[in-house]
Design an enzyme around this catalytic site. Structure first.
Site, PDB file in Angstrom:
ATOM      1  CG  HIS A 144      -3.904  -3.516   2.888  1.00 20.63           C
ATOM      2  ND1 HIS A 144      -2.928  -3.142   3.772  1.00 20.63           N
ATOM      3  CD2 HIS A 144      -4.440  -2.362   2.416  1.00 20.63           C
ATOM      4  CE1 HIS A 144      -2.883  -1.821   3.842  1.00 20.63           C
ATOM      5  NE2 HIS A 144      -3.793  -1.329   3.026  1.00 20.63           N
ATOM      6  CB  CYS A 199      -1.019  -0.058   1.133  1.00 22.91           C
ATOM      7  SG  CYS A 199      -2.478   0.926   0.762  1.00 22.91           S
ATOM      8  CD  GLU A 235      -1.777  -6.680   4.377  1.00 22.47           C
ATOM      9  OE1 GLU A 235      -1.392  -6.922   3.215  1.00 22.47           O
ATOM     10  OE2 GLU A 235      -1.921  -5.518   4.810  1.00 22.47           O
TER      11      GLU A 235
HETATM   12  N1  GLN Z   1      -1.761   6.669   2.639  1.00 25.31           N
HETATM   13  C1  GLN Z   1      -1.931   5.918   1.445  1.00 25.31           C
HETATM   14  C2  GLN Z   1      -3.273   6.199   0.770  1.00 25.31           C
HETATM   15  O1  GLN Z   1      -4.175   6.653   1.410  1.00 25.31           O
HETATM   16  C3  GLN Z   1      -1.732   4.434   1.687  1.00 25.31           C
HETATM   17  C4  GLN Z   1      -2.708   3.859   2.655  1.00 25.31           C
HETATM   18  C5  GLN Z   1      -2.240   2.543   3.235  1.00 25.31           C
HETATM   19  O2  GLN Z   1      -1.053   2.241   3.266  1.00 25.31           O
HETATM   20  N2  GLN Z   1      -3.165   1.754   3.761  1.00 25.31           N
HETATM   21  O3  GLN Z   1      -3.457   5.929  -0.388  1.00 25.31           O
END
Ligand code: GLN
Length: 535
Positions: free
Chosen positions: A510, A383, A512
């Site tokens: 994600h 992410c 995971e």
């Molecule tokens: N801050 C980033 C976004 O909002 C990544 C978010 C995250 O890592 N869950 O896109």
């Protein structure tokens, strides 16, 4: 068979391990062929966990339907191997929001709206309608917090009433409480458990079983005392002592006969469990003899629960590869403040660049990414970790000096990560990110495609910013490939050409969240294989 409800309460301390006990009971019933799910009740006033600091509450677990929920739902999904929904996490905030909305609509016209019966009815309705909607044999209801908390009282009152309304044969109460060991005498102390049972009874709930969290197996004398004070036979008191892995807890509870006791109390014949696959997994964890060293680079590294699904995904993948992942938590803020040098890059086999939000620690992460890219050591960016890998690549390889994400620098001349116009319009922060599972088309010939070995995969998202399509040609011509696309053209996975780097993969979703003990997430398997030198 009538639907059955199992209620799990906690005593003495929070974080005592109710989530694991709830998940374990779920697994033990499911492995007997029953249809079982679990719901977590969180007595806080937030509507969901999305707006809470991961420092205080640990990870926000995202469900398939985009719910931002308590991390216990992650345990439930991993142990039960099911996809749960937003509805499996009930909070005080949701209950009041719905009761107040009904009151404004005039649904309670003429009545004084009160905790009993309006709030308690709303709680009971939600529990029952979830069990009905999912057509469950058993719904396990875990009440967050500790017995005696003021905010938990309406929920305890609701489940007390449910015993009456559903009947003795359809409800079972498990109380999980801590028996501390005194370091001076080494004695297992039962008084706190006795007190928390008394508190439960004062509210009107007599537990049917007590699960005692302890460091060592529960001693006979401690068991006898707890049983006596709880007005229970000794065989209704269970030992939940520290183990090498939480995945062994169901096996230990099975051995002591907890599921048998639950079924006999509820008048259900015990068909016996098939736990062979689970046992095999637990054996694999124990037997794993190789070690890999992984730098976990992020900014919530003080509370490892902030990244619990990632840690578990590494464990799942590791078990089947015979590897124990050894994690080295690196606080990226310290790197950017010059308080932590990059010497660790040499000492570990590879890195995970962790998810996150906001500016703090970002330059530290970017420095770490650069070091792992140049050292050609495996890197998995998750992410925010993926987004910053794109930033680092744009700066160092393409030469776009001030490239950045708009999240950190809204005025960057090269917004390689940017916010979409539809996200920009949103004023409210709760529940407004790109959330939940959606399809991703993988690009043949990429590492990610090879790992999944599928054209289309469904993974869960939780983010606001995206890779900027205007830079794709430039990224690709310099060796960073897009390996997965959403149907509407958003970048889902990126990777470096194998000729540039053995394993440099970034994932916007994600992955995971969907890793399960018996079905590890492909990217984590690929990452660990790369750490072992297998590419
Ligand atoms: N801050 C980033 C976004 O909002 C990544 C978010 C995250 O890592 N869950 O896109």
């Amino acid at each position: 068979m009538a639907r059955k409800f199992i209620f799990v309460t906690g005593g003495v301390l929070s974080s005592v391990g109710k989530g694991i006990v709830t998940s374990s009971i779920g697994l033990l019933l499911k492995s007997r062929g029953f249809h079982v799910e679990a719901v977590k009740i969180d007595p806080y006033i937030n509507v969901d966990a999305g707006t809470m600091n991961p420092f205080a509450h640990g990870e926000v677990f995202v469900t398939e339907d985009g719910g931002e929920t308590d991390l216990d739902l992650g345990h439930y999904e991993r142990f039960l191997n099911v996809n749960l929904s937003k509805k499996h996490n009930i909070t005080t905030g949701q209950i009041y929001l719905s009761v107040i909305t009904k009151e404004r609509k005039g649904e309670y016209l003429g009545q004084t709206v009160q905790v009993i019966p309006h709030i308690t009815n709303e709680i009971k309705d939600r529990i029952r309608s979830l069990a009905k909607e999912r057509d469950l044999d058993f719904l396990i209801v875990e009440i967050g917090g500790t017995v005696g908390d003021i905010e938990g009282l309406p929920f305890l009152e609701a489940i007390r009433q449910m015993r009456l309304e559903e009947g003795e044969n359809n409800t079972f109460f498990v109380h999980v409480a801590l028996a501390p060991v005194l370091s001076t005498t080494g004695e297992q102390k039962t008084k706190p458990v006795q007190h928390s049972v008394q508190e439960l009874r004062r509210i009107g709930i007599q537990p049917d079983a007590i699960v005692v969290r302890t460091q060592r197996p529960l001693e006979p004398e401690a068991r006898r005392k707890i049983a006596l004070y709880a007005t229970l036979p000794e065989r209704n008191v269970f030992s939940d002592h520290d183990l090498d892995t939480v995945y062994r807890v169901p096996l230990v509870l099975e051995e002591q006969g907890l599921p048998g006791l639950i079924l006999s109390k509820l008048g259900v014949e015990d068909p016996g469990a098939d736990l062979s696959a689970w046992e095999e997994f637990v054996e694999k964890i124990t037997e794993a003899s190789k070690t890999v060293n992984i730098a976990m680079v992020g900014k919530y590294t003080k509370l490892h629960d902030s990244y619990i699904s990632i840690v578990e995904a590494l464990r799942h993948a590791g078990a089947w590869l015979g590897v124990k992942p050894r994690l080295h938590w690196i606080e990226s803020t310290l790197i950017e403040e010059g308080k932590q040098d990059l010497g660790f890059v040499e000492e570990v086999d590879g890195a995970i660049i962790l998810p996150g939000f906001g500016a703090r620690g970002v330059e530290g992460k970017i420095q770490a990414i650069q070091a792992f890219r140049e050292a050609r050591k495996p890197l998995l960016g998750i992410c925010f970790g993926m987004q910053l890998s794109v930033v680092e690549f744009a700066r160092s390889v393409i030469g776009l000096k001030d490239a950045h994400t708009e999240e950190v620098n809204p005025n960057t001349p090269h917004p390689v990560i940017h916010i979409l116009p539809e996200q920009k319009k949103i004023g409210q922060l709760g529940g407004t990110m790109r959330l939940g599972a959606s399809p991703i088309r993988l690009v043949p010939g990429t590492i990610v495609h090879e790992l999944y070995n599928r054209e289309i995969v469904y993974e869960r998202h939780r983010h606001r910013y995206e890779v900027n399509r205007d830079y794709i040609d430039s990224l690709e011509s310099h060796g960073m490939r897009v390996s997965g696309w959403s149907p509407n053209g958003l970048v889902e996975f990126i990777e470096l050409d194998r000729r540039m780097h053995p394993f440099f993969v970034g994932t916007q979703p994600h992955t995971e969240y969907k890793s399960r003990p018996l079905a590890p997430a492909p990217l984590f398997q690929g990452f660990l294989r790369a750490l072992l030198g297998g590419g």
